[in-house]
Design a protein around this motif. Sequence first.
Motif, PDB file in Angstrom:
ATOM      1  N   VAL A   1       0.831  -1.204   0.000  1.00 53.09           N
ATOM      2  CA  VAL A   1       0.000   0.000   0.000  1.00 53.09           C
ATOM      3  C   VAL A   1       0.867   1.257   0.000  1.00 53.09           C
ATOM      4  CG1 VAL A   1      -1.770   1.280   1.258  1.00 53.09           C
ATOM      5  CG2 VAL A   1      -1.849  -1.228   1.202  1.00 53.09           C
ATOM      6  N   TYR A   2       0.521   2.181  -0.890  1.00 51.46           N
ATOM      7  CA  TYR A   2       1.183   3.489  -0.929  1.00 51.46           C
ATOM      8  C   TYR A   2       0.281   4.605  -0.396  1.00 51.46           C
ATOM      9  CZ  TYR A   2       5.340   1.903  -3.398  1.00 51.46           C
ATOM     10  OH  TYR A   2       6.530   1.283  -3.709  1.00 51.46           O
ATOM     11  N   ALA A   3      -1.021   4.436  -0.520  1.00 49.38           N
ATOM     12  CA  ALA A   3      -1.951   5.444  -0.003  1.00 49.38           C
ATOM     13  C   ALA A   3      -3.298   4.784   0.263  1.00 49.38           C
ATOM     14  CB  ALA A   3      -2.105   6.603  -0.988  1.00 49.38           C
ATOM     15  N   ALA A   4      -4.045   5.359   1.207  1.00 52.93           N
ATOM     16  CA  ALA A   4      -5.357   4.825   1.569  1.00 52.93           C
ATOM     17  C   ALA A   4      -6.350   5.966   1.716  1.00 52.93           C
ATOM     18  CB  ALA A   4      -5.279   4.025   2.872  1.00 52.93           C
TER      19      ALA A   4
ATOM     20  N   THR B   1     -10.602  -9.245  -8.466  1.00 49.21           N
ATOM     21  CA  THR B   1     -11.601  -8.594  -9.315  1.00 49.21           C
ATOM     22  C   THR B   1     -12.057  -7.252  -8.764  1.00 49.21           C
ATOM     23  OG1 THR B   1     -13.340  -9.869  -8.211  1.00 49.21           O
ATOM     24  CG2 THR B   1     -12.455 -10.757 -10.282  1.00 49.21           C
ATOM     25  N   HIS B   2     -11.585  -6.894  -7.572  1.00 50.66           N
ATOM     26  CA  HIS B   2     -11.927  -5.600  -6.979  1.00 50.66           C
ATOM     27  C   HIS B   2     -10.782  -4.599  -7.123  1.00 50.66           C
ATOM     28  CE1 HIS B   2     -15.140  -7.637  -4.204  1.00 50.66           C
ATOM     29  NE2 HIS B   2     -15.419  -7.727  -5.497  1.00 50.66           N
ATOM     30  N   CYS B   3      -9.817  -4.942  -7.959  1.00 51.11           N
ATOM     31  CA  CYS B   3      -8.706  -4.037  -8.280  1.00 51.11           C
ATOM     32  C   CYS B   3      -8.917  -3.436  -9.661  1.00 51.11           C
ATOM     33  CB  CYS B   3      -7.375  -4.785  -8.270  1.00 51.11           C
ATOM     34  SG  CYS B   3      -6.916  -5.494  -6.677  1.00 51.11           S
ATOM     35  N   LEU B   4      -8.502  -2.203  -9.814  1.00 51.26           N
ATOM     36  CA  LEU B   4      -8.527  -1.526 -11.105  1.00 51.26           C
ATOM     37  C   LEU B   4      -7.146  -0.928 -11.364  1.00 51.26           C
ATOM     38  CD1 LEU B   4     -11.918   0.430 -10.975  1.00 51.26           C
ATOM     39  CD2 LEU B   4     -11.422  -1.644 -12.282  1.00 51.26           C
ATOM     40  N   PRO B   5      -6.759  -0.820 -12.637  1.00 48.22           N
ATOM     41  CA  PRO B   5      -5.489  -0.151 -12.912  1.00 48.22           C
ATOM     42  C   PRO B   5      -5.562   1.314 -12.521  1.00 48.22           C
ATOM     43  CG  PRO B   5      -6.733  -0.482 -14.937  1.00 48.22           C
ATOM     44  CD  PRO B   5      -7.463  -1.236 -13.858  1.00 48.22           C
ATOM     45  N   ILE B   6      -4.490   1.839 -11.995  1.00 43.44           N
ATOM     46  CA  ILE B   6      -4.451   3.266 -11.692  1.00 43.44           C
ATOM     47  C   ILE B   6      -4.561   4.042 -13.004  1.00 43.44           C
ATOM     48  CG2 ILE B   6      -2.958   5.137 -10.865  1.00 43.44           C
ATOM     49  CD1 ILE B   6      -1.950   3.282  -8.710  1.00 43.44           C
ATOM     50  N   PRO B   7      -5.488   5.004 -13.095  1.00 44.44           N
ATOM     51  CA  PRO B   7      -5.640   5.755 -14.344  1.00 44.44           C
ATOM     52  C   PRO B   7      -4.323   6.375 -14.799  1.00 44.44           C
ATOM     53  CG  PRO B   7      -7.439   6.259 -12.836  1.00 44.44           C
ATOM     54  CD  PRO B   7      -6.444   5.452 -12.055  1.00 44.44           C
ATOM     55  N   GLU B   8      -4.132   6.398 -16.083  1.00 45.99           N
ATOM     56  CA  GLU B   8      -2.900   6.944 -16.657  1.00 45.99           C
ATOM     57  C   GLU B   8      -2.699   8.387 -16.217  1.00 45.99           C
ATOM     58  OE1 GLU B   8      -0.938   7.746 -21.073  1.00 45.99           O
ATOM     59  OE2 GLU B   8      -2.694   6.440 -20.845  1.00 45.99           O
ATOM     60  N   GLY B   9      -1.503   8.686 -15.734  1.00 47.88           N
ATOM     61  CA  GLY B   9      -1.168  10.027 -15.288  1.00 47.88           C
ATOM     62  C   GLY B   9      -1.470  10.295 -13.822  1.00 47.88           C
ATOM     63  N   PHE B  10      -2.060   9.328 -13.126  1.00 51.22           N
ATOM     64  CA  PHE B  10      -2.418   9.506 -11.720  1.00 51.22           C
ATOM     65  C   PHE B  10      -1.310   8.978 -10.815  1.00 51.22           C
ATOM     66  CE2 PHE B  10      -6.308  10.768 -13.278  1.00 51.22           C
ATOM     67  CZ  PHE B  10      -7.306  10.896 -12.319  1.00 51.22           C
ATOM     68  N   GLY B  11      -1.109   9.670  -9.689  1.00 52.96           N
ATOM     69  CA  GLY B  11      -0.225   9.172  -8.651  1.00 52.96           C
ATOM     70  C   GLY B  11      -1.002   8.334  -7.655  1.00 52.96           C
ATOM     71  N   PHE B  12      -0.295   7.785  -6.691  1.00 50.65           N
ATOM     72  CA  PHE B  12      -0.937   6.926  -5.702  1.00 50.65           C
ATOM     73  C   PHE B  12      -1.926   7.691  -4.829  1.00 50.65           C
ATOM     74  CE2 PHE B  12       3.055   4.439  -6.407  1.00 50.65           C
ATOM     75  CZ  PHE B  12       2.451   3.280  -6.875  1.00 50.65           C
TER      76      PHE B  12
ATOM     77  N   VAL C   1      -7.609   1.618  -1.317  1.00 52.35           N
ATOM     78  CA  VAL C   1      -6.161   1.864  -1.317  1.00 52.35           C
ATOM     79  C   VAL C   1      -5.654   1.987  -2.746  1.00 52.35           C
ATOM     80  CG1 VAL C   1      -5.777   0.572   0.832  1.00 52.35           C
ATOM     81  CG2 VAL C   1      -5.554  -0.601  -1.377  1.00 52.35           C
ATOM     82  N   SER C   2      -4.426   2.445  -2.832  1.00 59.07           N
ATOM     83  CA  SER C   2      -3.657   2.341  -4.073  1.00 59.07           C
ATOM     84  C   SER C   2      -2.287   1.795  -3.708  1.00 59.07           C
ATOM     85  CB  SER C   2      -3.523   3.701  -4.760  1.00 59.07           C
ATOM     86  OG  SER C   2      -2.787   4.596  -3.934  1.00 59.07           O
ATOM     87  N   GLY C   3      -1.672   1.120  -4.667  1.00 60.35           N
ATOM     88  CA  GLY C   3      -0.363   0.558  -4.384  1.00 60.35           C
ATOM     89  C   GLY C   3       0.128  -0.326  -5.507  1.00 60.35           C
ATOM     90  N   VAL C   4       1.023  -1.241  -5.164  1.00 59.65           N
ATOM     91  CA  VAL C   4       1.658  -2.125  -6.137  1.00 59.65           C
ATOM     92  C   VAL C   4       1.427  -3.566  -5.693  1.00 59.65           C
ATOM     93  CG1 VAL C   4       3.865  -2.828  -7.159  1.00 59.65           C
ATOM     94  CG2 VAL C   4       3.386  -0.396  -6.729  1.00 59.65           C
TER      95      VAL C   4
ATOM     96  N   VAL D   1      -9.935  13.025   1.965  1.00 59.58           N
ATOM     97  CA  VAL D   1      -8.790  12.995   2.868  1.00 59.58           C
ATOM     98  C   VAL D   1      -8.099  11.652   2.646  1.00 59.58           C
ATOM     99  CG1 VAL D   1      -8.044  12.964   5.275  1.00 59.58           C
ATOM    100  CG2 VAL D   1      -9.887  14.504   4.552  1.00 59.58           C
ATOM    101  N   VAL D   2      -6.771  11.681   2.540  1.00 57.00           N
ATOM    102  CA  VAL D   2      -6.012  10.483   2.170  1.00 57.00           C
ATOM    103  C   VAL D   2      -4.856  10.294   3.138  1.00 57.00           C
ATOM    104  CG1 VAL D   2      -4.558   9.428   0.359  1.00 57.00           C
ATOM    105  CG2 VAL D   2      -6.647  10.664  -0.266  1.00 57.00           C
ATOM    106  N   LEU D   3      -4.544   9.030   3.421  1.00 56.99           N
ATOM    107  CA  LEU D   3      -3.348   8.690   4.189  1.00 56.99           C
ATOM    108  C   LEU D   3      -2.234   8.321   3.224  1.00 56.99           C
ATOM    109  CD1 LEU D   3      -4.833   6.375   6.982  1.00 56.99           C
ATOM    110  CD2 LEU D   3      -4.415   8.848   7.087  1.00 56.99           C
ATOM    111  N   GLY D   4      -1.108   9.011   3.313  1.00 63.27           N
ATOM    112  CA  GLY D   4       0.072   8.630   2.542  1.00 63.27           C
ATOM    113  C   GLY D   4       0.856   7.600   3.334  1.00 63.27           C
ATOM    114  N   VAL D   5       0.888   6.377   2.858  1.00 61.31           N
ATOM    115  CA  VAL D   5       1.481   5.282   3.629  1.00 61.31           C
ATOM    116  C   VAL D   5       2.980   5.176   3.384  1.00 61.31           C
ATOM    117  CG1 VAL D   5       1.385   2.787   4.067  1.00 61.31           C
ATOM    118  CG2 VAL D   5      -0.725   4.080   3.621  1.00 61.31           C
ATOM    119  N   ARG D   6       3.423   5.478   2.162  1.00 62.87           N
ATOM    120  CA  ARG D   6       4.851   5.395   1.829  1.00 62.87           C
ATOM    121  C   ARG D   6       5.292   6.691   1.162  1.00 62.87           C
ATOM    122  NH1 ARG D   6       6.316  -0.055   2.221  1.00 62.87           N
ATOM    123  NH2 ARG D   6       4.479  -1.424   2.296  1.00 62.87           N
TER     124      ARG D   6
END
Length: 327
Positions: free
Chosen positions: A34-37, A104-115, A66-69, A322-327
């Motif tokens: 996780v990079y952000a939540a 199946t509950h994951c989506l690719p991060i839209p192009e040009g978007f950060g975490f 969340v977003s991440g890798v 409001v977002v938590l930056g995890v990394r």
Amino acid sequence: MNKCHAITVSSDGSLCLVRHSISAPGENEVLIRVYAAGVNRGDIKQKYGDYPSLPESASAVLGLEVSGVIEEVGSHVSQWQRGDRVCALLMGGGYAEYCLAQATHCLPIPEGFGFIEAAGLPETFSTVWQTLILQARLRRGESLLLHGGASGIGVAAIQIASRMGVTVLASAGSERKCRACIDLGARHAINYRQDDFESIVMELTNGKGVDVVLDMVGAPYARKNVNVMADQARLVYVAGDSGGTVDFNVRDIMLRRLTITGSTLRHRSISEKREILRELQNAIWPQLESGSIKPVIDKVFSLEQAQQAHDYLEQGKAIGKVVLGVR
């Protein structure tokens, strides 16, 4: 690597940073670094023990998006591989350095978007899509009254609805928030602390009322919501934050053929969420990538500042996410 930092609720109701076990993904799951939540009202309700019928499978670790890798994939997962950048809708567990998600509950991060931007998409946009499009059947040329216009759900709903040719009327709690609603695409914004939304909506619609109302307030607005609905209009509840017991005149509903419904995303089945996310990717992801719809991030806190993030959201200061930056 068998433990990571995560946020849980302490015995006194405050949030605390703990060491949490990292589980291997099940056959249809992925493990995400996780990079952000995203921070949501549902997290706050869970913290207070006020979440309606919390699913048994909900994690003690808070966090619904969340977003991440992707770090590891389950044995039946073929659409993702280690290293893919994703954002994900969760049953819980997102306030952590690692979390599990249904593949199946994951989506690719839209192009040009950060975490950070991507972390606020899955829960918020899925909620708007399921309520406005799937339940309320909102269509081009209709009108929408949206309460909580400056909330995370509100800023997403204004953009989705206005871009599809809907006239959006939004309510918000300050002039600053009202201006933000207008900037995002609302035709008119009503400061509910100063003005009566019922009289203004009826004036703006020449006495007809609106086709759809999206409400998260609940009981205090119930009768007024019904009063501003046009014939055959739809009222959709996404929350009842100020009271869940409402008082309607059933005869009004019958005579005007009104529809009153509601939904919670967290209780939907795995397959239902998969379909919502698939539709979201097809319909909204291109608009995010083109810049037609934009994420609205108000403030970012660190994982260790999760309690401050909740305090900030509860104070009603935020416009958007409001977002938590995890990394």
